[in-house]
Design a protein around this motif. Structure first.
Motif, short mmCIF file in Angstrom:
data_model
loop_
_atom_site.label_atom_id
_atom_site.label_comp_id
_atom_site.label_asym_id
_atom_site.label_seq_id
_atom_site.Cartn_x
_atom_site.Cartn_y
_atom_site.Cartn_z
N LYS A 127 -0.19 -28.24 155.17
CA LYS A 127 -0.64 -26.87 154.97
C LYS A 127 -0.40 -26.37 153.56
N HIS A 205 -0.18 -20.65 152.24
CA HIS A 205 0.15 -20.29 153.62
C HIS A 205 0.87 -18.95 153.61
N CYS A 227 -2.95 -18.14 149.46
CA CYS A 227 -3.89 -18.67 150.44
C CYS A 227 -4.25 -17.66 151.52
N GLN A 245 -7.08 -23.05 150.97
CA GLN A 245 -6.11 -23.86 151.71
C GLN A 245 -6.79 -25.15 152.14
N LEU A 247 -6.21 -29.08 153.49
CA LEU A 247 -5.31 -30.08 154.05
C LEU A 247 -5.74 -31.46 153.56
N ALA A 327 -7.50 -23.33 157.27
CA ALA A 327 -7.76 -24.62 156.61
C ALA A 327 -9.04 -25.26 157.13
#
Length: 425
Positions: A127, A205, A227, A245, A247, A327
């Protein structure tokens, strides 16, 4: 008789003077005309040493049937390229991006123990990958300067994610952040010149937002690159920057040119950790055309089942979680599934550069009840256009180490570059 001769001589002399002045005026006009035309031809010449200041450097692969053509320079090669209308102002973006690459300088404060929360490259997965990549990229990039007098902006390199990894409470995180920033203020003169308006910090996050919001001096004065950029929690679009964001690493290759495989109308699977997700699951989990699951797909079903669903779906639903961001937006872009944004008050990443309506479906949360009909009303031709544009902007939502031109790092730096002319207090 003598008086008549004198008058005639005076008349002749006057006429001669008029003729001389007229001749001088004509010669002067011709001279100005010549030099003006000569100067214009020099400016138009592609071989003039300052010609690059007159041309826009435009990202590659930006092709659109309704676009305009412009001259670009890539190294020593001049070529014609079309500008895509996925950008709000392609020419302005091209010119400003080239200017940023040539001139932008950022000073990174060297203070703080690198083994704790400062100057630390974060892990480049999960994350918080965007935070980690930025920390690493900025140190490797051409934008870093060791001379603060050359800097346009100052980076406060404190990693809130690493604090969480060490089990630090939110209250103690705020204290750590405050002590660190106050030490920079007392040691260096740079913050006080603008009250921090030319300083920025980066965090992804919700951890970093919660850790810093208890220190108003930092949140209100400096540029927040976060984010979770929600208008209703103090995000200021002209000052702050929306950090995508992402991943990474992605489990499967990027999608594209695979429209024939996308037979499912819509897809979402995840935890119900927000009101909009609860409603989404309750309304559509039993629908036959929308693939909606109120739980994440269990890995026991098979390897990468969740990621493979993106390849077979036209629209991927991206409801906000505990914050407005998700995400899944970057996942959808990477796998070629048109993202459907379901969040209120969300300043989407790079929203002032790219037109999200050209490659995504942007809805308010109350549209969830009409979700299927909204998606079915999108014609095949409109979907094809969305998908093609989606493939064009995939590079903007990809982190690389070292960074690559036009990737997520450079787009964030461009957003910061646009904010370098901040209000000086």
């Amino acid at each position: 008789m003598l008086a008549g001769k004198a008058a005639a001589a005076a008349t002749t002399s006057f006429c001669s003077l008029q003729a001389s002045l007229l001749t001088l005026a004509i010669l002067t006009l011709l001279s100005f005309t010549y030099f003006s035309l000569n100067s214009s031809s020099i400016l138009r010449s592609p071989h003039h040493p300052h010609h690059h200041l007159l041309s826009a450097t435009i990202p590659e692969d930006h092709v659109n049937t309704t676009a305009t053509t412009t001259a670009t320079i890539d190294g020593d090669h001049h070529h014609q390229q079309q500008l895509s209308d996925i950008y709000h102002s392609p020419k302005v973006f091209g010119l400003n991006f080239a200017d940023m690459e040539a001139n932008f300088k950022v000073f990174i404060y060297p203070d703080g123990d690198p083994n704790t929360f400062y100057q630390t490259p974060r892990k480049l997965t999960g994350k918080y990958a965007s935070e980690g990549y930025f920390f690493q990229n900025i140190r490797e990039s051409r934008f870093r300067t060791l001379d603060p007098d050359q800097a346009h902006l100052f980076f406060v390199p404190i990693s809130c994610h690493k604090m969480r990894g060490k089990g630090t409470s939110y209250e103690n995180m705020t204290i750590i952040v405050q002590n660190y920033v106050e030490s920079l203020i007392s040691k260096y003169p740079y913050w006080n010149r603008t009250l921090g308006a030319d300083h920025f910090f980066v965090t992804c996050h919700d951890v970093g937002v919660r850790a810093t919001e208890g220190f108003p001096l930092l949140v209100k004065n400096s540029i927040r690159v976060v984010c979770s950029p929600s208008y209703d929690v103090g995000f200021i679009p002209h000052k702050d920057v929306a950090l995508p964001q992402v991943l990474q690493p992605f489990a499967l290759p990027a999608g594209g040119n695979d429209l024939e495989n996308r037979t499912k109308l819509g897809f979402w699977a995840g935890h119900r950790n927000s009101k909009i997700r609860v409603i989404l699951a309750r309304v559509w989990e039993n629908d036959t055309e929308l693939d909606i699951s109120n739980n994440r797909i269990n890995r026991a079903i098979g390897p990468l089942v969740y990621q493979k669903r993106f390849y077979s779906t036209k629209f991927c639903i991206c409801p906000g979680g505990s914050q407005v961001n998700s995400a899944r937006i970057a996942d959808s872009i990477h796998y070629g599934c048109v993202p459907v944004i379901l969040s209120n008050y969300y300043d989407l990443p790079f929203n002032d550069i790219i037109d999200w309506h050209k490659f995504a479906v942007v809805l308010k949360e109350h549209d969830v009840y009409r979700l299927k009909q909204i998606l079915k009303d999108i014609t095949d031709a409109e979907f094809v256009a969305l998908h093609k544009n989606l493939v064009k902007i995939q590079k903007h939502f990809q982190w690389n180490s070292p960074p690559i031109r036009y990737d997520a790092f450079h787009m964030v730096m461009y957003e910061l570059w646009l904010r370098r002319h901040v209000i000086k207090y």
